[in-house]
Design an enzyme around this catalytic site. Structure first.
Site, PDB file in Angstrom:
ATOM      1  CE  LYS A 232      -3.241   2.585   3.017  1.00  0.00           C
ATOM      2  NZ  LYS A 232      -4.144   2.547   4.186  1.00  0.00           N
ATOM      3  CG  ASP A 237      -5.644   7.859   4.281  1.00  0.00           C
ATOM      4  OD1 ASP A 237      -6.593   8.433   3.702  1.00  0.00           O
ATOM      5  OD2 ASP A 237      -5.791   6.892   5.056  1.00  0.00           O
ATOM      6  CE  LYS A 244      -6.606   8.911   7.739  1.00  0.00           C
ATOM      7  NZ  LYS A 244      -7.192   7.801   8.490  1.00  0.00           N
ATOM      8  CG  ASP A 255      -2.012   5.284   4.768  1.00  0.00           C
ATOM      9  OD1 ASP A 255      -1.836   4.313   5.512  1.00  0.00           O
ATOM     10  OD2 ASP A 255      -3.086   5.528   4.197  1.00  0.00           O
ATOM     11  CG  ASP A 314      -9.913   7.452   6.514  1.00  0.00           C
ATOM     12  OD1 ASP A 314      -8.850   7.417   5.841  1.00  0.00           O
ATOM     13  OD2 ASP A 314      -9.943   7.713   7.734  1.00  0.00           O
ATOM     14  NE  ARG A 318     -10.607  -1.368   4.289  1.00  0.00           N
ATOM     15  CZ  ARG A 318     -11.161  -1.541   5.489  1.00  0.00           C
ATOM     16  NH1 ARG A 318     -12.270  -2.232   5.606  1.00  0.00           N
ATOM     17  NH2 ARG A 318     -10.602  -1.023   6.558  1.00  0.00           N
TER      18      ARG A 318
HETATM   19  N1  BES Z   1      -4.307   4.622   6.798  1.00  0.00           N
HETATM   20  C1  BES Z   1      -5.405   4.362   7.630  1.00  0.00           C
HETATM   21  C2  BES Z   1      -5.081   3.412   8.784  1.00  0.00           C
HETATM   22  C3  BES Z   1      -4.109   3.900   9.838  1.00  0.00           C
HETATM   23  C4  BES Z   1      -4.578   4.489  10.996  1.00  0.00           C
HETATM   24  C5  BES Z   1      -2.751   3.713   9.681  1.00  0.00           C
HETATM   25  C6  BES Z   1      -3.683   4.902  11.963  1.00  0.00           C
HETATM   26  C7  BES Z   1      -1.866   4.140  10.649  1.00  0.00           C
HETATM   27  C8  BES Z   1      -2.332   4.721  11.789  1.00  0.00           C
HETATM   28  C9  BES Z   1      -6.528   3.725   6.820  1.00  0.00           C
HETATM   29  O1  BES Z   1      -6.617   4.097   5.499  1.00  0.00           O
HETATM   30  C10 BES Z   1      -7.808   4.137   7.491  1.00  0.00           C
HETATM   31  O2  BES Z   1      -8.074   5.288   7.529  1.00  0.00           O
HETATM   32  N2  BES Z   1      -8.527   3.166   8.032  1.00  0.00           N
HETATM   33  C11 BES Z   1      -9.723   3.422   8.733  1.00  0.00           C
HETATM   34  C12 BES Z   1     -10.707   2.351   8.371  1.00  0.00           C
HETATM   35  C13 BES Z   1     -12.109   2.668   8.779  1.00  0.00           C
HETATM   36  C14 BES Z   1     -12.645   3.804   7.951  1.00  0.00           C
HETATM   37  C15 BES Z   1     -12.929   1.412   8.586  1.00  0.00           C
HETATM   38  C16 BES Z   1      -9.429   3.395  10.237  1.00  0.00           C
HETATM   39  O3  BES Z   1      -8.560   2.612  10.653  1.00  0.00           O
HETATM   40  O4  BES Z   1     -10.019   4.167  10.951  1.00  0.00           O
HETATM   41 ZN    ZN Z   2      -4.808   4.706   4.608  1.00  0.00          ZN
HETATM   42 ZN    ZN Z   3      -7.724   5.900   5.213  1.00  0.00          ZN
END
Ligand code: BES
Ligand code: ZN
Ligand code: ZN
Length: 469
Positions: A232, A237, A244, A255, A314, A318
């Site tokens: 990835k 992000d 966010k 990210d 967000d 995936r």
């Molecule tokens: N890049 C983030 C995940 C992340 C969070 C990496 C904190 C490192 C530290 C990912 O793209 C994301 O935002 N995931 C969301 C998923 C949710 C929307 C289901 C998350 O983890 O909140």
């Molecule tokens: Zn991400």
């Molecule tokens: Zn994200």
């Protein structure tokens, strides 16, 4: 970089500090003076005795982690001096890898954004052994390359989103390929559109930077296995329209850590000339907002034809990985292993803590092996299991699947299950997903890791490769 030499015991070294690892205060003549300084033979306890040119460092166990952290602590002390050289007497040569990697990983500094650049000191670290042999020399060489790869990944990840965006990631991959004679293919958005990679394409659409699909390959004649790595590479992000909150957006330059790890692993595999065919595939994309941004409610079609209802922009990693995994399996036949690396979920960090990688997949034995090699390499990892009930939570009423689960719990696992939908039947048992959201970037120093990027994923994977039969 700190210069490391293996030195034969017979060759008398005149100068320099001596680093002494202590597990018991009774094992030294300097006991009295150390006691007055409140030194204890405990982890991360360190004392520099200038009069006798010694650095004492505590250490509680004779394993990789403890030795590497002890050496790291001592080397940081050494590098704070103006002295030119330090040495250590290595009694147990099993610890050579830990000593070298502890030193080189601790010596890393990222100062590109400091206006005052400190002069780089030329320091030397001599490892004194009873007798030099080919095996020790090979271990030294291997550990130096592994550390270089980890530090390269740290540099990339620490670089800001303004300076490191998909086009730059692609250029960096090209540079690595040039240096190591890897094959290199860079595909652009036109390719994504023409090849029905609508999921990856949509994530990057609102960015001013064009998404890039990076594909490096190492193809030696004596290849024993065919391995595919997918990373990835979200160079930023923001969350997209499901923006966010401010406090969660900082650090999101990290990210891209999975993609950077994959590039670092490819670098090391080429440098070590490992007898495996390796494909390193990175989805380099920036997730931004804008009038043309992809939206919650959109339905995207991935390369394998599956339709995905976007519930949250967000959960973009995936989507990028889905298409990259499809690309990998369509382009490369008879794969032995397919691994993906991603800072995929905050839930993984909540679940297992910020130092540990979550390992997922369908093959219990393969997951256990991956955990074992991760721990042996000095990285922390644990296995997280899928189950039939969590599988149901990403069902969609509109499309084939949703990009987020209907439950608030088990977010690391439901993200892993989402990815499983893009693994072909013949590859189900060959696939592992590494969620490195915790260890990839930590906002404090830990052991031999500095503040910021750690290079998570590199050492564990190279250890896995080393143990391939
Ligand atoms: N890049 C983030 C995940 C992340 C969070 C990496 C904190 C490192 C530290 C990912 O793209 C994301 O935002 N995931 C969301 C998923 C949710 C929307 C289901 C998350 O983890 O909140
Ligand atoms: Zn991400
Ligand atoms: Zn994200």
């Amino acid at each position: 970089m700190l210069k490391i030499n293996l030195v034969d015991k017979e060759k008398k070294l005149k100068s320099g500090l001596e680093i002494i690892i202590l597990d018991d205060l009774n094992n030294t003549k300097d006991k009295k003076v150390l006691k007055t300084l409140n030194f204890e033979a405990k982890d991360e306890c360190c004392e520099l005795l200038l009069q006798s040119s010694k650095i004492y460092v505590g250490c509680e166990a004779n394993d990789y982690d403890s030795i590497a952290i002890a050496v790291a602590t001592a080397i940081k002390k050494f590098s704070s001096t103006t002295l030119k050289s330090a040495k250590i007497h290595l009694k147990d040569t099993k610890n050579l890898k830990a000593v070298v990697e502890g030193a080189l990983l601790a010596d890393y500094k990222f100062t590109n954004y400091k206006s005052e650049q400190k002069k780089i000191k030329k320091q030397e670290f001599n490892i004194v052994v009873d007798e030099i042999n080919k095996k020790l020399e090979d271990t030294l060489n291997e550990s130096i390359i592994i550390s270089e790869a980890v530090n390269k990944v740290r540099d990339m990840v620490n670089t800001t989103p303004g300076d490191f965006y998909p086009e730059i990631m692609a250029e960096t991959a090209k540079d690595i390929a040039m240096e190591t004679e890897l094959e290199c293919k860079i595909l652009d958005e036109k390719y994504l559109e023409e090849n029905s990679m609508n999921a990856m394409f949509s994530v990057g659409i609102a960015s001013v930077h064009e998404s890039k699909l990076i594909h490096l390959a190492h193809k030696p004649k004596n290849a024993k296995k065919k391995i595919v790595l997918v990373g990835k590479g979200l160079t930023y992000d923001s969350g997209g329209l499901s923006l966010k909150p401010a406090d969660f957006m900082t650090t999101m330059k990290s990210d891209k850590s999975g993609g950077c790890a994959v590039l670092g692993i490819a670098y090391a595999v080429a440098k070590l000339n490992l007898p495996i065919e390796l494909h390193a595939i990175v989805g380099a994309v920036e997730n931004m907002i804008g009038g043309n941004a992809y939206k919650p409610d959109d339905v995207l079609t991935a390369k394998n034809g599956k339709t995905i209802e976007v519930k949250n922009t967000d959960a973009e990693g995936r989507l990028v990985l889905a298409d990259c995994l499809c690309y990998a399996q369509d382009e490369i036949e008879s794969i032995d292993y397919i691994f993906d690396y991603a800072t995929l979920t905050g839930a993984c960090v909540v679940g297992v803590g910020e130092y540990t990688t979550g390992i997922m997949g369908n093959n219990q034995k393969l997951k256990q092996e991956a955990v074992k090699h991760a721990l042996a390499s000095g990285e922390y990892a644990t296995s997280l299991d899928f189950n039939r009930f969590l599988r149901k939570t990403i069902k969609s009423d509109v499309a084939d699947i949703n990009n987020i689960a209907s439950t608030r719990y088990g977010g690391a696992i439901t993200a892993g299950i989402f990815l499983d939908n893009f693994i072909k039947e013949e590859n189900k048992d060959k696939w592992i997903h590494f969620d490195i959201a915790g260890p990839a970037y930590v906002e404090k120093a830990w052991g031999y890791n500095p503040f910021g990027a750690s290079g998570a994923g590199v050492r564990m994977t190279l250890e896995f490769f080393k143990n391939l039969k």
